[in-house]
Design an enzyme around this catalytic site. Structure first.
Site, short mmCIF file in Angstrom:
data_model
loop_
_atom_site.label_atom_id
_atom_site.label_comp_id
_atom_site.label_asym_id
_atom_site.label_seq_id
_atom_site.Cartn_x
_atom_site.Cartn_y
_atom_site.Cartn_z
CG ASP A 142 -0.41 -0.24 2.81
OD1 ASP A 142 1.26 -0.27 2.67
OD2 ASP A 142 -0.87 0.29 3.23
CD GLN A 159 3.56 24.98 -1.03
OE1 GLN A 159 2.32 25.25 -0.42
NE2 GLN A 159 3.49 23.60 -1.69
CG HIS A 169 12.64 29.76 -3.47
ND1 HIS A 169 12.78 30.10 -4.74
CD2 HIS A 169 10.94 29.89 -3.55
CE1 HIS A 169 11.53 30.61 -5.04
NE2 HIS A 169 10.93 31.00 -4.46
CG ASP A 181 12.80 36.75 -10.19
OD1 ASP A 181 13.58 36.77 -9.45
OD2 ASP A 181 12.13 35.61 -10.26
CE LYS A 219 8.66 35.77 -13.31
NZ LYS A 219 10.63 35.21 -12.89
NE ARG A 235 4.53 34.29 -12.16
CZ ARG A 235 5.93 32.75 -13.10
NH1 ARG A 235 4.55 32.38 -14.04
NH2 ARG A 235 6.94 33.20 -13.02
CB THR A 289 10.55 32.09 -16.43
OG1 THR A 289 9.26 32.10 -15.08
CG2 THR A 289 11.06 33.17 -15.37
#
Length: 338
Positions: A46, A106, A139, A181, A204, A206, A238
């Protein structure tokens, strides 16, 4: 006070080649064989993950090498379950070496009723029993503050600087560093300062997520060898579009240096057909066969840097010394040659 025991490494399935390379580098540094701790990591029918560690780890300083790359959820669960297995086996300290920290995009609420998943992942890692994190090019740097344990965030820019100086030897005056960016300007500026190059920005806008409406180059790139710098490349849309815009604005050639080659979906095909002369990534994420076979993609090793960082953590010495190009050059032992 330095530990008397040798550091012990264990790896999940996310990037075994990198883990093996780190172990080899540490063996060279220590003058003795440092292998990966033998363990069984398997899935039941599983898809539940099961871990069994075959060696005694009681009182040991353990380092789990496991990027949380695709498949992110499986690799994250492997990391958590390995941590639990080691903690219940009385390991003295558990450090998670996460070359690529998944869910890092996130890191804040972008709109109403959305999660901050990077914080949730941080809570899970700490609750599982991890006492220290070693990662590469988060990030968002503020993710370090999501943890109540020490976080060492290494940077790829010193490795990139060494490679650029070797690849563009004799023509460094023509090099211009480009941020794809506005949000990545600090990262691009850091590399530009290391190689003493000017800086440009591609702005850029969007219309909607995943779709780029307009790109504008800020700065004069005419006749320049442009180097786009970013922390990750996912679908490469991008990146390839930015390379086109730079060439349209008179750049003589375009190269890209990206810390984490996520390269999902159509990325490899886009890069193959792109105007970019080369894309340079690190091996923080295990490259696929398609990535390795792409002629305009080069992969720089991170094992020497991670091996030294692990030894510094184990010894209780400075990890921030690895932020400097002068410190990394001897560690890479003349690997960067034009």
């Amino acid at each position: 006070m330095p530990n008397l025991n040798e550091p012990k490494l264990i790896s999940g399935n996310a990037n075994l080649p990198l883990a093996s390379s780190i172990a080899r580098r540490m063996s060279i540094h220590r003058g003795m064989n440092i292998g990966l701790v033998e363990a069984r990591i398997e899935r039941f029918n599983d898809q539940e993950i099961f871990v069994e560690v075959y060696e005694n780890v009681r009182g040991e300083d353990m380092f789990i090498i496991q990027p949380t790359s695709n498949p992110a959820n499986d690799n994250l669960m492997e990391l958590l379950i390995m941590t639990d297995a080691l903690r219940r086996s009385s390991a003295s300290r558990i450090t998670a070496v996460i070359p690529y920290f998944g869910y890092a995009r996130q890191d804040r609420r972008t709109k109403a009723r959305t999660p901050i998943s990077a914080k949730l992942v941080a809570n899970m890692l700490v609750e599982a029993g991890i006492e220290r994190i070693l990662t590469l090019d988060l990030h968002a740097a503020q993710i370090q503050g999501f943890f109540d344990i020490p976080v060492d965030n290494l940077y790829a820019s010193p490795i990139f600087a060494l490679d650029i100086q070797a690849q563009f030897e004799g023509s460094l005056d023509d090099v211009m560093v480009v941020s794809p960016d506005v949000g990545g300007v600090a990262r691009a500026r850091e590399l530009a300062k290391r190689i003493n190059a000017p800086l440009s920005i591609v702005d850029k806008r969007r219309e909607k997520p995943g779709e780029i409406a307009e790109m504008t180059v800020i700065g004069n790139v005419a006749g320049k060898k442009c180097i786009i710098v970013d922390d990750m490349c996912d679908t490469a849309g991008t990146l390839c579009k930015a390379a086109e815009v730079l060439m349209e604005n008179g750049a003589s050639e375009v190269h890209s240096y990206i810390s984490h080659g996520v390269l999902s979906g159509p990325a490899v095909e886009r890069i193959t057909n792109s105007v970019m002369k080369s894309l340079v990534i690190t091996d923080s994420i295990q490259p696929t066969a398609a990535v390795k076979a792409t002629p305009n993609i080069r992969i720089l090793p991170t094992a020497p840097m991670f091996a030294q960082a692990i030894l510094n953590i184990w010894n209780g010495t400075s990890v921030s010394s690895l932020f400097e190009t002068d410190t990394l050059e001897p560690i890479y032992e003349g690997q960067f040659k034009g």
